[in-house]
Design a protein around this motif. Sequence first.
Motif, mmCIF file in Angstrom:
data_model
loop_
_atom_site.group_PDB
_atom_site.id
_atom_site.type_symbol
_atom_site.label_atom_id
_atom_site.label_comp_id
_atom_site.label_asym_id
_atom_site.label_seq_id
_atom_site.Cartn_x
_atom_site.Cartn_y
_atom_site.Cartn_z
ATOM 1 N N UNK A 140 0.600 -1.266 0.211
ATOM 2 C CA UNK A 140 -0.108 0.126 -0.109
ATOM 3 C C UNK A 140 0.958 1.309 0.092
ATOM 4 N N UNK A 141 2.116 1.118 0.245
ATOM 5 C CA UNK A 141 3.152 2.236 0.126
ATOM 6 C C UNK A 141 2.981 2.386 -1.443
ATOM 7 N N UNK A 142 3.336 1.548 -2.213
ATOM 8 C CA UNK A 142 3.224 1.632 -3.657
ATOM 9 C C UNK A 142 2.071 2.262 -4.168
ATOM 10 N N UNK A 143 1.014 1.998 -3.754
ATOM 11 C CA UNK A 143 -0.330 2.732 -4.034
ATOM 12 C C UNK A 143 -0.426 4.065 -3.787
ATOM 13 N N UNK A 144 0.267 4.393 -2.555
ATOM 14 C CA UNK A 144 0.382 5.925 -1.987
ATOM 15 C C UNK A 144 1.298 6.692 -3.046
ATOM 16 N N UNK A 145 2.381 6.102 -3.571
ATOM 17 C CA UNK A 145 3.172 6.673 -4.575
ATOM 18 C C UNK A 145 2.445 7.091 -5.785
ATOM 19 N N UNK A 146 1.558 5.948 -6.241
ATOM 20 C CA UNK A 146 0.926 6.249 -7.466
ATOM 21 C C UNK A 146 0.063 7.332 -7.161
ATOM 22 N N UNK A 147 -0.815 7.303 -6.232
ATOM 23 C CA UNK A 147 -1.846 8.313 -5.863
ATOM 24 C C UNK A 147 -1.457 9.435 -5.807
ATOM 25 N N UNK A 148 -0.238 9.779 -5.061
ATOM 26 C CA UNK A 148 0.581 11.134 -4.865
ATOM 27 C C UNK A 148 0.747 11.611 -6.180
#
Length: 372
Positions: A87-95
């Motif tokens: 979910x850290x990867x997901x946060x990077x994409x959303x950012x």
Amino acid sequence: MGLRKKSSKNPPMLSQEFILQNHADIASCVGMFFLLGLMFEGTAGVSIVFLTLQHAVTVPAAGEPASGGSRSLYHYGVKDLATVFFYMLVAIIVHATIQEYLLDKINRRMQFTKARQSKFNESGQLSVFYLVSCIWGAVILISENCLSDPSLLWRVHPQNMMTFQMKFFYISQLAYWFHSFPELYFQKTRKQDLPRQLIYIGLHLFHICGAYLLYLNHLGLLLLVLHYLVELLSHVCGMFYFSDEKYQRGVSLWTLVFILGRLMTLVVSVLTVGFHLAGSQTRDPEALAGNVNVLAAKIAVLSSSCTIQAYITWTLITVWLQRWAEDAGLQASNAKKKRPASKSKTCRKGMENGLEPLGRADALPKRKERSS
């Protein structure tokens, strides 16, 4: 999945500029590997650890016999690190998505300076995160009856478990704040801003991890909602101020809300720990094993809460003192610039009235009349 605007000049593969331009695409590709792993029997067991919440326990539903309905509750464990990573990867994409499709468009329209653009981007990203977290946290508090039954904040939970929505909220919070570390590199944060950013991120991680590991889920959630609400107002006011300085007075109004938020946080922390301490005197010591309901842990929790509130308040006071000093210096410099301007205006007016200014070395000499 193009999330970042590519420049006309392609940088070398795996160079620093290539990673900065394509970090969201790289994170998307890594996340796709975990999703594709679900399609194969040999890798599905590994991929599921990254994608779903782990350490689930099935217990009988409240108010029903053991043979009736059941529900899943969750512990924490080492496998949570894998879930946080995904979910850290997901946060990077959303950012990156918010940056390109929202904030960059506003920056181009407003034509900010580089310094203001950096601050605007930071406030914009945090405003979206705080808004979503406040709404999500409030929904969890209402659904778990924390507002109607405040005793849940200090009641001992013998099972040391949490619901799905509670655990997913904390996993998402940890993933977001851990993603902030690589974002310092991706956003090319200036070296002088790194200490402030690292302290800001570290304090959030410390307190979120503390509430998560000590099973102070309801207390931590309530304090996070209060804290995020104040921070949301702060960053929204900051975005308005960066766009137009005429909102200076409006920005100053949030100071009252800031102080009230800090006071409410202290009151809730003191009351929760106080009731927890009072209740621990009548409980079986064996029931306290593995729980935060010990004197040392409670004192540590209360001390940490009071320390962070004092630090945040002191930071606010320091920022306002610096801003007042800068405003005072700016007013003084403007006053100095206005003085020679007013003097030249007076001299020009005198020339227009037929009076020659005295003491001017650059005054033009009188033109001699031609002799006929």
